[in-house]
Enzyme design. Structure first.
Site, PDB file in Angstrom:
ATOM      1  N   SER A  17      83.420 -30.825  81.242  1.00 25.55           N
ATOM      2  CA  SER A  17      82.174 -31.347  82.189  1.00 25.55           C
ATOM      3  C   SER A  17      80.674 -31.821  81.258  1.00 25.55           C
ATOM      4  O   SER A  17      81.216 -32.002  80.428  1.00 25.55           O
ATOM      5  CB  SER A  17      81.725 -29.644  82.755  1.00 25.55           C
ATOM      6  OG  SER A  17      81.237 -28.920  81.761  1.00 25.55           O
ATOM      7  N   GLY A  18      79.058 -32.096  82.206  1.00 31.53           N
ATOM      8  CA  GLY A  18      78.600 -32.378  81.592  1.00 31.53           C
ATOM      9  C   GLY A  18      78.719 -33.451  80.538  1.00 31.53           C
ATOM     10  O   GLY A  18      79.088 -34.386  80.771  1.00 31.53           O
ATOM     11  N   ILE A  19      77.414 -33.711  79.460  1.00 27.16           N
ATOM     12  CA  ILE A  19      78.323 -35.014  78.948  1.00 27.16           C
ATOM     13  C   ILE A  19      78.829 -35.521  78.189  1.00 27.16           C
ATOM     14  O   ILE A  19      79.098 -37.077  78.113  1.00 27.16           O
ATOM     15  CB  ILE A  19      76.762 -34.577  77.628  1.00 27.16           C
ATOM     16  CG1 ILE A  19      75.049 -34.634  77.775  1.00 27.16           C
ATOM     17  CG2 ILE A  19      76.982 -35.640  76.663  1.00 27.16           C
ATOM     18  CD1 ILE A  19      74.714 -33.909  77.002  1.00 27.16           C
ATOM     19  N   TYR A 152      69.861 -21.467  68.061  1.00 24.38           N
ATOM     20  CA  TYR A 152      70.440 -22.649  68.866  1.00 24.38           C
ATOM     21  C   TYR A 152      70.110 -23.898  67.943  1.00 24.38           C
ATOM     22  O   TYR A 152      70.607 -24.924  67.761  1.00 24.38           O
ATOM     23  CB  TYR A 152      70.189 -22.698  69.775  1.00 24.38           C
ATOM     24  CG  TYR A 152      70.377 -24.117  70.997  1.00 24.38           C
ATOM     25  CD1 TYR A 152      71.750 -24.429  71.202  1.00 24.38           C
ATOM     26  CD2 TYR A 152      70.022 -25.052  71.144  1.00 24.38           C
ATOM     27  CE1 TYR A 152      72.555 -25.418  71.621  1.00 24.38           C
ATOM     28  CE2 TYR A 152      69.278 -26.152  71.462  1.00 24.38           C
ATOM     29  CZ  TYR A 152      71.060 -26.477  71.892  1.00 24.38           C
ATOM     30  OH  TYR A 152      71.538 -28.038  72.635  1.00 24.38           O
TER      31      TYR A 152
END
Length: 262
Positions: A17-19, A152
């Site tokens: 999914s996503g990038i 993070y």
């Protein structure tokens, strides 16, 4: 400019999914053979179905790359790749004083060591063949550490150190190593984070994202969230033969959030 990946095998971690998924779609369109990765077989199979490309043009591997064992299993199955995109990453806000050692270690193993282990496995073969691309998908948080996600931000900064140092280690080999730094991006994870406000306000996801950026990323020049395709475009260019003189770089796709001219 015609970017062509015909004959190249690309591994994109965290790409269901996503990038990562947007990058997989782009690589396929440019002729590459793509290896997708996700934690579960169900997610991998669903992503392959969405891509709609026949095997072996697109294949999948289910496994947790946040462990040495998971990385070793992947490398054993696919011992050679030409392009490695270390896209796997987890994120989430948590106060520094409430973040225990186990959480720090989970973020480090997933976001940093997965890329370290795979680069260590694949880079020597790339160097022997005289061509290779390694891309670490970092974040603008590497340069602009968020107060609510210090654990993070630390991992994203670590990726810059690894990518720069590894580029030096592979100097003259034909293998380039770079980091791509997205800013606020309408990935699936961000969409999930904003969904409660979308439901509450009745506004579109794009409108809520724009308001979020105005409140929390006031330095943004773009004044909207990037699309996953916009970030994927930088990954594809960085991985191409046309980018052969770009290595050891931190390439920002952050909409100007990081307030610097360098």
């Amino acid at each position: 400019m015609q970017i062509d990946f015909s004959g190249r095998r690309v591994l994109i971690t965290g790409s269901t999914s996503g990038i990562g998924f947007a990058a997989a779609r782009g690589f396929l369109a440019a002729g590459a053979q793509v290896i997708l990765n996700g934690r579960s077989q169900a997610r991998v199979d669903a992503a392959l179905d969405r891509l709609g490309a026949p095997a072996p043009q697109a294949v999948g591997h289910a496994g947790d790359l946040g462990s040495a064992e998971g990385c070793a299993q992947l490398v054993q199955r696919f011992p050679q790749v030409d392009i490695l995109v270390n896209n796997l990453g987890i994120f989430g806000p948590q106060d520094f004083f409430a973040t225990d050692d186990a959480t720090w270690d989970t973020f480090f193993q997933t976001n940093v060591m997965s890329g370290v282990r795979l680069a260590r496995a694949y880079a020597p073969g790339m160097a022997e063949r005289g061509f290779g691309r390694i891309v670490f998908v970092s974040s603008e948080s590497a340069l602009n550490t968020p107060a609510d996600m210090i654990h993070y931000g630390f991992t994203k900064t670590a990726q810059l150190a690894v990518s720069r140092g590894l580029a030096k280690r592979l100097a003259g080999s034909g293998v380039t190593v770079n980091a791509v730094l997205p800013g606020p991006t309408l990935s699936d994870g961000v969409a999930d984070m904003l969904q409660e406000e979308v439901t509450r306000s009745g506004r579109s996801l794009e409108e809520v994202a724009t308001a979020f950026i105005a409140e929390h990323r006031g330095s943004s020049i773009l004044r909207r969230a990037s699309t996953v395709e916009e970030v994927a475009n930088m990954i594809l260019y960085t991985s191409s033969s046309q980018a052969s003189a770009t290595t050891g770089a931190a390439l920002r796709v952050d909409g100007g959030v990081v307030d610097t001219i360098a």
